[in-house]
Design an enzyme around this catalytic site. Structure first.
Site, PDB file in Angstrom:
ATOM      1  N   LYS A   1       6.558   3.816   4.901  1.00 60.66           N
ATOM      2  CA  LYS A   1       5.491   4.885   4.568  1.00 60.66           C
ATOM      3  C   LYS A   1       5.930   6.193   5.451  1.00 60.66           C
ATOM      4  O   LYS A   1       5.987   7.215   5.056  1.00 60.66           O
ATOM      5  CB  LYS A   1       4.111   4.416   4.667  1.00 60.66           C
ATOM      6  CG  LYS A   1       3.656   3.283   3.848  1.00 60.66           C
ATOM      7  CD  LYS A   1       3.456   3.840   2.288  1.00 60.66           C
ATOM      8  CE  LYS A   1       2.471   4.798   1.948  1.00 60.66           C
ATOM      9  NZ  LYS A   1       2.327   5.162   0.717  1.00 60.66           N
TER      10      LYS A   1
ATOM     11  N   THR B   1      -0.789   6.526   4.818  1.00 61.78           N
ATOM     12  CA  THR B   1      -1.517   5.741   5.714  1.00 61.78           C
ATOM     13  C   THR B   1      -1.846   6.265   7.297  1.00 61.78           C
ATOM     14  O   THR B   1      -0.772   6.811   7.490  1.00 61.78           O
ATOM     15  CB  THR B   1      -1.193   4.090   5.554  1.00 61.78           C
ATOM     16  OG1 THR B   1      -1.689   3.407   6.558  1.00 61.78           O
ATOM     17  CG2 THR B   1       0.296   4.201   5.724  1.00 61.78           C
ATOM     18  N   ASP B   2      -3.026   5.775   7.687  1.00 57.14           N
ATOM     19  CA  ASP B   2      -3.015   6.072   9.157  1.00 57.14           C
ATOM     20  C   ASP B   2      -2.062   5.096   9.930  1.00 57.14           C
ATOM     21  O   ASP B   2      -1.784   5.303  11.050  1.00 57.14           O
ATOM     22  CB  ASP B   2      -4.474   5.841   9.677  1.00 57.14           C
ATOM     23  CG  ASP B   2      -5.030   4.416   9.524  1.00 57.14           C
ATOM     24  OD1 ASP B   2      -4.339   3.633   8.829  1.00 57.14           O
ATOM     25  OD2 ASP B   2      -6.187   4.376   9.924  1.00 57.14           O
ATOM     26  N   GLU B   3      -1.706   4.138   9.343  1.00 58.58           N
ATOM     27  CA  GLU B   3      -0.660   3.286  10.315  1.00 58.58           C
ATOM     28  C   GLU B   3       0.863   3.729  10.470  1.00 58.58           C
ATOM     29  O   GLU B   3       1.347   3.229  11.365  1.00 58.58           O
ATOM     30  CB  GLU B   3      -0.393   2.003   9.180  1.00 58.58           C
ATOM     31  CG  GLU B   3      -1.774   1.093   9.013  1.00 58.58           C
ATOM     32  CD  GLU B   3      -1.563  -0.221   8.155  1.00 58.58           C
ATOM     33  OE1 GLU B   3      -0.678  -1.121   8.627  1.00 58.58           O
ATOM     34  OE2 GLU B   3      -2.403  -0.682   7.558  1.00 58.58           O
TER      35      GLU B   3
ATOM     36  N   TYR C   1       6.316  -2.245   6.705  1.00 52.91           N
ATOM     37  CA  TYR C   1       5.471  -1.357   5.753  1.00 52.91           C
ATOM     38  C   TYR C   1       5.349  -0.112   6.667  1.00 52.91           C
ATOM     39  O   TYR C   1       5.595   1.099   5.581  1.00 52.91           O
ATOM     40  CB  TYR C   1       4.089  -2.140   5.809  1.00 52.91           C
ATOM     41  CG  TYR C   1       3.059  -1.144   5.001  1.00 52.91           C
ATOM     42  CD1 TYR C   1       3.089  -0.690   3.665  1.00 52.91           C
ATOM     43  CD2 TYR C   1       1.900  -0.703   5.947  1.00 52.91           C
ATOM     44  CE1 TYR C   1       2.075   0.250   3.197  1.00 52.91           C
ATOM     45  CE2 TYR C   1       0.947  -0.003   5.407  1.00 52.91           C
ATOM     46  CZ  TYR C   1       1.108   0.465   3.803  1.00 52.91           C
ATOM     47  OH  TYR C   1       0.242   1.391   3.471  1.00 52.91           O
TER      48      TYR C   1
HETATM   49  P1  NAD Z   1      -1.870  -1.941  -4.129  1.00 56.11           P
HETATM   50  O1  NAD Z   1      -0.743  -2.851  -3.551  1.00 56.11           O
HETATM   51  O2  NAD Z   1      -3.032  -2.646  -4.411  1.00 56.11           O
HETATM   52  O3  NAD Z   1      -0.972  -1.096  -5.286  1.00 56.11           O
HETATM   53  C1  NAD Z   1       0.226  -0.646  -5.293  1.00 56.11           C
HETATM   54  C2  NAD Z   1       0.458  -0.383  -6.833  1.00 56.11           C
HETATM   55  O4  NAD Z   1       1.821   0.165  -6.873  1.00 56.11           O
HETATM   56  C3  NAD Z   1       0.661  -1.606  -7.746  1.00 56.11           C
HETATM   57  O5  NAD Z   1      -0.242  -1.520  -8.761  1.00 56.11           O
HETATM   58  C4  NAD Z   1       2.047  -1.976  -7.955  1.00 56.11           C
HETATM   59  O6  NAD Z   1       2.155  -2.575  -9.244  1.00 56.11           O
HETATM   60  C5  NAD Z   1       2.711  -0.414  -7.850  1.00 56.11           C
HETATM   61  N1  NAD Z   1       4.028  -0.342  -7.442  1.00 56.11           N
HETATM   62  C6  NAD Z   1       4.654  -1.176  -6.635  1.00 56.11           C
HETATM   63  N2  NAD Z   1       5.964  -0.795  -6.509  1.00 56.11           N
HETATM   64  C7  NAD Z   1       6.116   0.087  -7.570  1.00 56.11           C
HETATM   65  C8  NAD Z   1       7.305   0.840  -7.912  1.00 56.11           C
HETATM   66  N3  NAD Z   1       8.437   0.693  -7.524  1.00 56.11           N
HETATM   67  N4  NAD Z   1       7.159   1.690  -8.931  1.00 56.11           N
HETATM   68  C9  NAD Z   1       5.988   1.736  -9.604  1.00 56.11           C
HETATM   69  N5  NAD Z   1       4.891   1.195  -9.388  1.00 56.11           N
HETATM   70  C10 NAD Z   1       4.818   0.257  -8.276  1.00 56.11           C
HETATM   71  O7  NAD Z   1      -2.014  -0.857  -2.741  1.00 56.11           O
HETATM   72  P2  NAD Z   1      -3.311   0.097  -2.570  1.00 56.11           P
HETATM   73  O8  NAD Z   1      -4.013  -0.560  -1.620  1.00 56.11           O
HETATM   74  O9  NAD Z   1      -3.761   0.504  -3.727  1.00 56.11           O
HETATM   75  O10 NAD Z   1      -2.599   1.212  -1.964  1.00 56.11           O
HETATM   76  C11 NAD Z   1      -1.972   2.350  -2.883  1.00 56.11           C
HETATM   77  C12 NAD Z   1      -1.416   3.339  -1.854  1.00 56.11           C
HETATM   78  O11 NAD Z   1      -2.347   3.885  -0.840  1.00 56.11           O
HETATM   79  C13 NAD Z   1      -0.211   3.029  -1.295  1.00 56.11           C
HETATM   80  O12 NAD Z   1       0.690   3.960  -0.960  1.00 56.11           O
HETATM   81  C14 NAD Z   1      -0.848   2.510   0.289  1.00 56.11           C
HETATM   82  O13 NAD Z   1       0.274   2.833   1.134  1.00 56.11           O
HETATM   83  C15 NAD Z   1      -1.840   3.600   0.358  1.00 56.11           C
HETATM   84  N6  NAD Z   1      -3.054   3.445   1.379  1.00 56.11           N
HETATM   85  C16 NAD Z   1      -3.795   2.157   1.410  1.00 56.11           C
HETATM   86  C17 NAD Z   1      -4.647   1.967   2.176  1.00 56.11           C
HETATM   87  C18 NAD Z   1      -5.511   0.618   2.047  1.00 56.11           C
HETATM   88  O14 NAD Z   1      -6.323   0.435   2.689  1.00 56.11           O
HETATM   89  N7  NAD Z   1      -5.305  -0.299   0.778  1.00 56.11           N
HETATM   90  C19 NAD Z   1      -5.044   2.636   2.951  1.00 56.11           C
HETATM   91  C20 NAD Z   1      -4.396   3.958   3.330  1.00 56.11           C
HETATM   92  C21 NAD Z   1      -3.220   4.210   2.385  1.00 56.11           C
HETATM   93  P1  TYD Z   2      -4.972  -6.050   6.331  1.00 54.57           P
HETATM   94  O1  TYD Z   2      -6.200  -6.133   5.131  1.00 54.57           O
HETATM   95  O2  TYD Z   2      -3.719  -6.748   5.905  1.00 54.57           O
HETATM   96  O3  TYD Z   2      -4.721  -4.339   6.502  1.00 54.57           O
HETATM   97  P2  TYD Z   2      -3.684  -3.843   7.589  1.00 54.57           P
HETATM   98  O4  TYD Z   2      -3.166  -4.727   8.589  1.00 54.57           O
HETATM   99  O5  TYD Z   2      -2.994  -2.873   6.582  1.00 54.57           O
HETATM  100  O6  TYD Z   2      -4.951  -2.873   8.360  1.00 54.57           O
HETATM  101  O7  TYD Z   2      -5.606  -6.613   7.656  1.00 54.57           O
HETATM  102  C1  TYD Z   2      -6.798  -5.948   8.194  1.00 54.57           C
HETATM  103  C2  TYD Z   2      -6.941  -6.397   9.634  1.00 54.57           C
HETATM  104  O8  TYD Z   2      -7.245  -7.998   9.342  1.00 54.57           O
HETATM  105  C3  TYD Z   2      -5.534  -6.558  10.435  1.00 54.57           C
HETATM  106  O9  TYD Z   2      -6.058  -6.255  11.712  1.00 54.57           O
HETATM  107  C4  TYD Z   2      -4.835  -8.016  10.270  1.00 54.57           C
HETATM  108  C5  TYD Z   2      -6.160  -8.752  10.043  1.00 54.57           C
HETATM  109  N1  TYD Z   2      -5.975  -9.907   9.127  1.00 54.57           N
HETATM  110  C6  TYD Z   2      -6.622 -11.396   9.648  1.00 54.57           C
HETATM  111  O10 TYD Z   2      -7.088 -11.558  10.646  1.00 54.57           O
HETATM  112  N2  TYD Z   2      -6.234 -12.403   8.636  1.00 54.57           N
HETATM  113  C7  TYD Z   2      -5.758 -12.056   7.567  1.00 54.57           C
HETATM  114  O11 TYD Z   2      -5.583 -13.451   6.927  1.00 54.57           O
HETATM  115  C8  TYD Z   2      -5.446 -10.802   7.078  1.00 54.57           C
HETATM  116  C9  TYD Z   2      -4.719 -10.775   5.717  1.00 54.57           C
HETATM  117  C10 TYD Z   2      -5.523  -9.783   8.196  1.00 54.57           C
END
Ligand code: NAD
Ligand code: TYD
Length: 340
Positions: free
Chosen positions: A153, A124-126, A149
């Site tokens: 990562k 992630t970019d985070e 988090y």
């Molecule tokens: P999510 O929380 O929707 O899904 C995570 C999945 O991983 C779930 O199905 C969960 O059951 C599984 N999981 C959790 N712990 C586990 C373990 N110990 N063993 C096996 N499976 C496990 O997350 P997401 O939003 O789909 O993100 C997926 C990946 O992409 C993550 O690594 C996250 O850091 C990365 N990512 C997410 C975003 C975003 O905006 N959502 C952006 C950039 C990167």
């Molecule tokens: P989120 O979807 O949790 O993603 P991330 O923190 O990983 O970028 O949140 C996106 C943005 O929205 C973040 O700046 C936090 C804000 N946010 C709220 O203002 N209210 C909320 O209830 C949530 C979940 C997020």
């Protein structure tokens, strides 16, 4: 290709499996997921009967289970499995370290033992921390994570890097900006606001609502990972993002407008501790080296996403029960002055 997708029952993982099954009808895909609160096999109902798809319920921290799967002759691994929600990491950091750091190491050891040809770490970019008003994250921006988090990562990423440098494991790390689209768990900003607006509940906006995120439609993330699997140079990091920066309040207002709901639902609440102000990705490297380009414009992508949540009310209503309610009460209850 015999592809192991970890975390394939989550938001991006399930979109990725559906994407890869369309792109490569002959690939064998194994989905390994622990089915935490965020995992949902319903997302994959349309492919569960296919001969080239199989599911194993196991944690990436479980060495024996991981070894058994790799012994079936995996050649490509894409690691999505993670605890992924910043707010939960503030409440309970330990499970983040367990899965995101230690689990990654278990996978890396197995990948090394069985000699896979590509290990893609979905990051992630985070991990880069927070930007000021100018500049973008490039692959050489120093890591400076601010939440448990993002720190976990970053820890996983550093292990992936080390296994490449030390053991020559063929790896790539992708660092994508915030994703949106179908099947996103309704604890994250966009689906949370859609589902609460639909039920006329207050919309909890943290701080002044001016934090900025760089949004990418989930399928564009999937196409980028596909390119990295096939063309990514071993050991390289690729940032993924579509130049779509928006303040949180802009996102919330877009949702309210499309749903025809009043702005009076917006409720500003106490800020998230350590809240990163701005994320913004420079995608020049993946664009130039691999020819990646996003296919979805934000304006249409967000409309389609809102429409998806409207037509899949059952999907998110089923999720918003039991354990989710407990989390929601802990996260928002006193801040919104209500019991959720
Ligand atoms: P999510 O929380 O929707 O899904 C995570 C999945 O991983 C779930 O199905 C969960 O059951 C599984 N999981 C959790 N712990 C586990 C373990 N110990 N063993 C096996 N499976 C496990 O997350 P997401 O939003 O789909 O993100 C997926 C990946 O992409 C993550 O690594 C996250 O850091 C990365 N990512 C997410 C975003 C975003 O905006 N959502 C952006 C950039 C990167
Ligand atoms: P989120 O979807 O949790 O993603 P991330 O923190 O990983 O970028 O949140 C996106 C943005 O929205 C973040 O700046 C936090 C804000 N946010 C709220 O203002 N209210 C909320 O209830 C949530 C979940 C997020």
């Amino acid at each position: 290709m015999k592809l192991l997708v970890t975390g394939g029952a989550g938001f991006i993982g399930s979109n990725f499996i559906l994407y890869m099954m369309r792109q490569y009808p002959k690939a064998q895909i194994i989905n390994m997921d622990a089915l935490t609160y965020a995992g949902n096999l319903e997302n994959l109902r349309s492919v569960e009967q296919e001969n080239n798809y199989s599911f194993v319920k196991a944690s990436i921290t479980d060495k024996q289970a991981v070894d058994e799967i790799f012994s079936q002759g995996i050649n490509v691994v894409v690691n999505f499995a993670a605890e992924s929600h910043v707010d939960r990491s503030i409440l309970e950091p330990d499970v983040f370290v367990n899965t995101n750091v230690l689990g990654t190491q278990v996978l890396l050891d197995a990948a090394r033992k069985y000699g896979i040809t590509k290990f893609v770490q979905v990051s992630t970019d985070e991990v880069y921390g927070s930007l000021g008003t100018t500049g973008l994250f490039s692959e050489t921006t120093p890591l400076a994570p601010n939440s448990p988090y993002s720190a976990s990562k970053a820890g996983g990423d550093l292990l992936v890097r080390a296994y490449h440098e030390t053991y020559g494991l063929p790896v790539n790390i992708t660092r994508c900006s915030n994703n949106y689209g179908p099947y996103q768990f309704p604890e994250k900003l966009i689906p949370l606001m859609i589902s609460r607006a639909l039920t006329d509940e207050p919309l909890p906006v943290y701080g002044d609502g001016l934090n900025i995120r760089d949004w990418l439609y989930v399928e564009d993330h999937c196409s980028a990972i596909d390119l990295v699997i096939h063309q990514g140079r071993s050991g390289e990091v690729y940032n993924i993002g579509g130049n779509n920066e928006r303040t949180n309040i802009q996102i919330v207002n877009t949702i309210l407008q499309q749903l025809g709901k009043p702005e009076s639902l917006i409720t500003y609440i106490e800020d998230r501790p350590g809240h990163d102000r701005r994320y913004g990705i420079d995608p020049a490297k993946i664009t130039k080296e691999l020819g990646w380009k996003p296919q979805h414009h934000f304006e249409t992508g967000i409309q389609e996403t809102i429409a998806w949540y409207l037509s899949h009310k059952d999907w998110w209503e089923r999720i918003q029960s039991g354990a989710y309610l407990e989390y929601s009460a802990r996260q928002y209850g006193s801040r919104l002055g209500e019991s959720l």
